[in-house]
Design a protein around this motif. Sequence first.
Motif, PDB file in Angstrom:
ATOM      1  N   GLY A   1     -42.395   9.378 -20.277  1.00 27.74           N
ATOM      2  CA  GLY A   1     -43.567   9.047 -21.082  1.00 27.74           C
ATOM      3  C   GLY A   1     -43.738   9.960 -22.276  1.00 27.74           C
ATOM      4  O   GLY A   1     -42.883  10.798 -22.589  1.00 27.74           O
ATOM      5  N   SER A   2     -44.882   9.784 -22.949  1.00 32.19           N
ATOM      6  CA  SER A   2     -45.176  10.546 -24.157  1.00 32.19           C
ATOM      7  C   SER A   2     -46.560  11.170 -24.077  1.00 32.19           C
ATOM      8  O   SER A   2     -47.439  10.665 -23.385  1.00 32.19           O
ATOM      9  N   LEU A   3     -46.693  12.241 -24.841  1.00 27.68           N
ATOM     10  CA  LEU A   3     -47.971  12.948 -24.917  1.00 27.68           C
ATOM     11  C   LEU A   3     -48.027  13.619 -26.279  1.00 27.68           C
ATOM     12  O   LEU A   3     -46.984  14.050 -26.805  1.00 27.68           O
ATOM     13  N   ARG A   4     -49.207  13.714 -26.857  1.00 29.48           N
ATOM     14  CA  ARG A   4     -49.369  14.389 -28.138  1.00 29.48           C
ATOM     15  C   ARG A   4     -50.368  15.518 -27.998  1.00 29.48           C
ATOM     16  O   ARG A   4     -51.538  15.276 -27.676  1.00 29.48           O
ATOM     17  N   LEU A   5     -49.904  16.718 -28.220  1.00 31.35           N
ATOM     18  CA  LEU A   5     -50.777  17.884 -28.186  1.00 31.35           C
ATOM     19  C   LEU A   5     -51.275  18.198 -29.593  1.00 31.35           C
ATOM     20  O   LEU A   5     -50.574  17.945 -30.574  1.00 31.35           O
ATOM     21  N   ALA A   6     -52.468  18.754 -29.666  1.00 31.12           N
ATOM     22  CA  ALA A   6     -53.026  19.193 -30.939  1.00 31.12           C
ATOM     23  C   ALA A   6     -53.577  20.606 -30.787  1.00 31.12           C
ATOM     24  O   ALA A   6     -54.004  21.004 -29.703  1.00 31.12           O
ATOM     25  N   CYS A   7     -53.545  21.349 -31.868  1.00 27.94           N
ATOM     26  CA  CYS A   7     -54.115  22.692 -31.885  1.00 27.94           C
ATOM     27  C   CYS A   7     -54.913  22.830 -33.172  1.00 27.94           C
ATOM     28  O   CYS A   7     -54.348  22.805 -34.271  1.00 27.94           O
ATOM     29  N   ALA A   8     -56.221  22.970 -33.006  1.00 23.84           N
ATOM     30  CA  ALA A   8     -57.114  23.113 -34.152  1.00 23.84           C
ATOM     31  C   ALA A   8     -57.412  24.581 -34.389  1.00 23.84           C
ATOM     32  O   ALA A   8     -57.829  25.290 -33.462  1.00 23.84           O
ATOM     33  N   ALA A   9     -57.204  25.028 -35.614  1.00 18.81           N
ATOM     34  CA  ALA A   9     -57.404  26.429 -35.954  1.00 18.81           C
ATOM     35  C   ALA A   9     -58.650  26.606 -36.819  1.00 18.81           C
ATOM     36  O   ALA A   9     -58.987  25.744 -37.632  1.00 18.81           O
ATOM     37  N   SER A  10     -59.310  27.727 -36.620  1.00 18.03           N
ATOM     38  CA  SER A  10     -60.444  28.092 -37.466  1.00 18.03           C
ATOM     39  C   SER A  10     -60.443  29.599 -37.658  1.00 18.03           C
ATOM     40  O   SER A  10     -59.899  30.341 -36.838  1.00 18.03           O
ATOM     41  N   GLY A  11     -61.024  30.043 -38.757  1.00 16.44           N
ATOM     42  CA  GLY A  11     -61.121  31.474 -39.016  1.00 16.44           C
ATOM     43  C   GLY A  11     -59.904  32.083 -39.673  1.00 16.44           C
ATOM     44  O   GLY A  11     -59.842  33.309 -39.852  1.00 16.44           O
ATOM     45  N   ILE A  12     -58.899  31.248 -40.011  1.00 15.95           N
ATOM     46  CA  ILE A  12     -57.708  31.740 -40.708  1.00 15.95           C
ATOM     47  C   ILE A  12     -57.411  30.818 -41.873  1.00 15.95           C
ATOM     48  O   ILE A  12     -57.856  29.671 -41.895  1.00 15.95           O
TER      49      ILE A  12
END
Length: 114
Positions: free
Chosen positions: A16-27
Amino acid sequence: QVQLVESGGGLVQPGGSLRLACAASGIRFSGYVMGWYRQAPGKSREWVATVTNTDSTNYADSVKGRFTISRDNPKNTVYLQMNSVKSEDTAVYYCQARGVRDFWGRGTQVTVSS
């Protein structure tokens, strides 16, 4: 205050498939090399993929051809598209911002199981 927040983990079947996300703040996101790492139970953390601030990408041999890393600078977000997942991809996945200082997220669990 710098924050990296991963999301998108969960349970997925082999193949199967999966999509990860990483949201950044403060940089200043566009100035950082962004990477994904993972840590399986009983193992040390290992590098998975990197995308530079010029969109150059690199992958660990174990995920090459199956995973795709990308970044969206206006959204301060880096993604990891995981396709054809295998049981050995089961791990906690961490986001890293690498620059003058390195920052890490807290991770998101990915479990590959039928």
